[in-house]
Design a protein around this motif. Sequence first.
Motif, mmCIF file in Angstrom:
data_model
loop_
_atom_site.group_PDB
_atom_site.id
_atom_site.type_symbol
_atom_site.label_atom_id
_atom_site.label_comp_id
_atom_site.label_asym_id
_atom_site.label_seq_id
_atom_site.Cartn_x
_atom_site.Cartn_y
_atom_site.Cartn_z
ATOM 1 N N VAL A 8 0.643 -1.592 0.002
ATOM 2 C CA VAL A 8 0.126 -0.154 -0.335
ATOM 3 C C VAL A 8 0.933 1.226 -0.057
ATOM 4 O O VAL A 8 -0.307 2.448 0.012
ATOM 5 N N THR A 9 2.605 0.927 -0.168
ATOM 6 C CA THR A 9 2.684 2.916 0.223
ATOM 7 C C THR A 9 3.219 3.041 -0.863
ATOM 8 O O THR A 9 3.738 4.123 -1.011
ATOM 9 N N SER A 10 2.793 2.581 -2.135
ATOM 10 C CA SER A 10 2.826 3.693 -3.601
ATOM 11 C C SER A 10 1.459 2.740 -4.405
ATOM 12 O O SER A 10 1.300 1.953 -4.800
ATOM 13 N N GLY A 11 1.671 3.781 -5.548
ATOM 14 C CA GLY A 11 0.851 2.733 -6.498
ATOM 15 C C GLY A 11 -0.549 2.555 -6.674
ATOM 16 O O GLY A 11 -0.679 3.533 -5.890
ATOM 17 N N PHE A 12 -0.935 1.304 -7.549
ATOM 18 C CA PHE A 12 -2.060 0.495 -7.117
ATOM 19 C C PHE A 12 -3.072 0.398 -5.742
ATOM 20 O O PHE A 12 -3.292 0.959 -5.105
ATOM 21 N N GLY A 13 -1.636 -0.207 -4.968
ATOM 22 C CA GLY A 13 -2.329 -0.291 -3.587
ATOM 23 C C GLY A 13 -2.746 0.827 -2.625
ATOM 24 O O GLY A 13 -3.694 1.345 -2.030
ATOM 25 N N LYS A 14 -1.039 2.591 -2.773
ATOM 26 C CA LYS A 14 -2.041 3.339 -1.873
ATOM 27 C C LYS A 14 -3.204 4.449 -2.495
ATOM 28 O O LYS A 14 -3.940 3.960 -1.495
ATOM 29 N N ILE A 16 -6.162 1.876 -3.909
ATOM 30 C CA ILE A 16 -6.784 1.261 -3.397
ATOM 31 C C ILE A 16 -7.271 1.358 -2.080
ATOM 32 O O ILE A 16 -8.621 1.455 -1.740
ATOM 33 N N ALA A 17 -6.170 1.858 -0.817
ATOM 34 C CA ALA A 17 -6.493 1.878 0.237
ATOM 35 C C ALA A 17 -7.534 3.226 0.846
ATOM 36 O O ALA A 17 -8.112 3.068 1.206
ATOM 37 N N VAL A 18 -6.486 4.144 0.017
ATOM 38 C CA VAL A 18 -7.171 5.793 0.320
ATOM 39 C C VAL A 18 -9.035 5.728 -0.001
ATOM 40 O O VAL A 18 -9.639 6.529 0.214
ATOM 41 N N ASP A 19 -9.254 4.826 -1.678
ATOM 42 C CA ASP A 19 -10.703 5.315 -1.708
ATOM 43 C C ASP A 19 -11.754 3.677 -1.210
ATOM 44 O O ASP A 19 -12.675 4.098 -0.550
ATOM 45 N N CYS A 20 -10.538 3.288 -0.528
ATOM 46 C CA CYS A 20 -11.773 1.785 0.120
ATOM 47 C C CYS A 20 -12.019 2.289 1.536
ATOM 48 O O CYS A 20 -13.535 2.776 2.335
ATOM 49 N N ILE A 21 -11.490 3.273 1.967
ATOM 50 C CA ILE A 21 -11.485 4.383 3.279
ATOM 51 C C ILE A 21 -12.506 4.536 3.197
ATOM 52 O O ILE A 21 -13.297 5.420 4.236
ATOM 53 N N LYS A 22 -12.542 5.912 1.622
ATOM 54 C CA LYS A 22 -12.882 6.962 2.318
ATOM 55 C C LYS A 22 -14.267 5.841 1.911
ATOM 56 O O LYS A 22 -15.826 6.636 1.809
ATOM 57 N N ASN A 23 -14.640 4.872 1.185
ATOM 58 C CA ASN A 23 -15.733 3.903 0.992
ATOM 59 C C ASN A 23 -16.377 3.849 2.617
ATOM 60 O O ASN A 23 -17.165 2.714 2.338
ATOM 61 N N GLY A 24 -15.388 3.423 3.588
ATOM 62 C CA GLY A 24 -15.919 3.284 4.938
ATOM 63 C C GLY A 24 -15.502 2.424 5.502
ATOM 64 O O GLY A 24 -15.903 1.531 6.669
ATOM 65 N N PHE A 25 -14.443 1.731 4.810
ATOM 66 C CA PHE A 25 -14.071 0.368 5.186
ATOM 67 C C PHE A 25 -13.072 0.474 5.940
ATOM 68 O O PHE A 25 -12.154 1.477 6.208
ATOM 69 N N ASN A 204 3.520 10.602 -23.816
ATOM 70 C CA ASN A 204 2.951 10.800 -25.026
ATOM 71 C C ASN A 204 2.011 9.346 -25.384
ATOM 72 O O ASN A 204 1.486 9.042 -26.418
ATOM 73 N N VAL A 205 1.471 8.921 -23.918
ATOM 74 C CA VAL A 205 0.941 8.099 -23.819
ATOM 75 C C VAL A 205 -0.183 8.591 -22.288
ATOM 76 O O VAL A 205 -0.345 8.903 -22.010
ATOM 77 N N GLU A 206 -1.898 8.320 -23.294
ATOM 78 C CA GLU A 206 -2.654 8.387 -22.185
ATOM 79 C C GLU A 206 -2.980 6.935 -21.474
ATOM 80 O O GLU A 206 -3.167 5.693 -21.771
ATOM 81 N N PHE A 207 -2.242 6.483 -20.482
ATOM 82 C CA PHE A 207 -1.547 5.127 -19.907
ATOM 83 C C PHE A 207 -2.911 5.001 -19.272
ATOM 84 O O PHE A 207 -3.831 5.417 -18.080
ATOM 85 N N ILE A 208 -2.845 4.516 -18.749
ATOM 86 C CA ILE A 208 -4.170 3.439 -16.963
ATOM 87 C C ILE A 208 -2.957 4.404 -16.135
ATOM 88 O O ILE A 208 -2.128 3.682 -15.857
ATOM 89 N N ARG A 209 -4.272 5.035 -15.366
ATOM 90 C CA ARG A 209 -4.152 5.473 -13.785
ATOM 91 C C ARG A 209 -4.136 4.556 -12.510
ATOM 92 O O ARG A 209 -5.621 4.117 -12.482
ATOM 93 N N PRO A 210 -3.493 4.655 -11.199
ATOM 94 C CA PRO A 210 -3.806 3.442 -9.759
ATOM 95 C C PRO A 210 -5.899 4.242 -9.515
ATOM 96 O O PRO A 210 -6.454 3.350 -9.503
ATOM 97 N N GLU A 211 -5.908 5.441 -10.382
ATOM 98 C CA GLU A 211 -7.873 5.780 -10.240
ATOM 99 C C GLU A 211 -8.155 4.797 -10.753
ATOM 100 O O GLU A 211 -9.270 4.384 -10.830
ATOM 101 N N ASP A 212 -7.993 4.514 -11.617
ATOM 102 C CA ASP A 212 -8.573 3.558 -12.558
ATOM 103 C C ASP A 212 -9.048 1.934 -12.823
ATOM 104 O O ASP A 212 -9.654 1.081 -12.660
ATOM 105 N N ILE A 213 -7.350 1.838 -12.442
ATOM 106 C CA ILE A 213 -7.856 0.181 -11.332
ATOM 107 C C ILE A 213 -8.478 0.255 -9.964
ATOM 108 O O ILE A 213 -9.320 -0.790 -9.588
ATOM 109 N N SER A 214 -8.102 1.587 -9.307
ATOM 110 C CA SER A 214 -8.768 1.378 -7.914
ATOM 111 C C SER A 214 -10.366 1.848 -7.942
ATOM 112 O O SER A 214 -11.391 0.882 -7.668
ATOM 113 N N ASN A 215 -11.028 2.167 -9.524
ATOM 114 C CA ASN A 215 -12.038 2.012 -9.686
ATOM 115 C C ASN A 215 -12.873 1.079 -9.824
ATOM 116 O O ASN A 215 -13.997 0.579 -9.313
ATOM 117 N N MET A 216 -12.245 -0.019 -10.922
ATOM 118 C CA MET A 216 -12.293 -1.289 -11.116
ATOM 119 C C MET A 216 -11.912 -1.775 -9.350
ATOM 120 O O MET A 216 -13.482 -3.196 -9.530
#
Length: 250
Positions: A8-14, A16-25, A204-216
């Motif tokens: 959880v210290t960076s990237g997807f894990g971080k 996902i943790a932030v968004d899960c806390i926001k959702n009350g988990f 020059n690439v519109e890449f996937i972001r951590p927010e995208d994976i967290s939403n999934m």
Amino acid sequence: MNILITGVTSGFGKQIAVDCIKNGFTVIGTGRRQNKLDELKNELGDNFIPLCFDIGDISATKMALQTLPNDILANIDVLINNAGLALGLESADKADISDWQAMINTNTLGLVNITHEILPFMVAKNDGYVINISSTAGNYPYFGANVYGATKAFVTQFSLNLRADLIGKKVRVTNIEPGLCGGTEFSNVRFHGDDDRAGKVYENVEFIRPEDISNMVLWLINQPKHININRLEVMPTAQTFAGLTVVKDL
């Protein structure tokens, strides 16, 4: 809902943790960098429980989990196996064996260690969800992905075999397989801190972001329990399957 997230210290894990806390988990977050875990604790508050250890070490894994209150350890609703890394992009004959070993220890052994500890609790209560973060590198080869791709192929196949073993039990398993992702430390780690080289990967690439994976992940968690999403393969629109290269003698 109690959610255990590795790495959880960076990237997807971080994210996902932030968004899960926001959702009350309640989030139990693992990582190897105590200072980063402390920062997250200060940011996320009482619903974040940090555990600092190396998941590639089974003894350390057991000891860390034993520090959790019994009512939490026995009632983890979702395990998100996110911790992972890529090291190096050299061809197999030029690769550093220590890089290979580090990837195997985290991507494969670490995932197995934590899953082996948590899964029996889910089976005992006949309820739970394992979400594994794999990669398209486990599906399609590319130059320099030798052991990294092999570890992610393991994650993908392990997910499918968990589904087979858990038939008749109300424990779900999903394998998420992202393609090119930016906004993380992934390439900086792969290139051993060469930030300039890492940055060029995403130019020059519109890449996937951590927010995208967290939403999934949040979408998966909120699906009805009678539905199991087996696999989610996702790439940025700018990416497609690796081409097959033919070298001809001219």
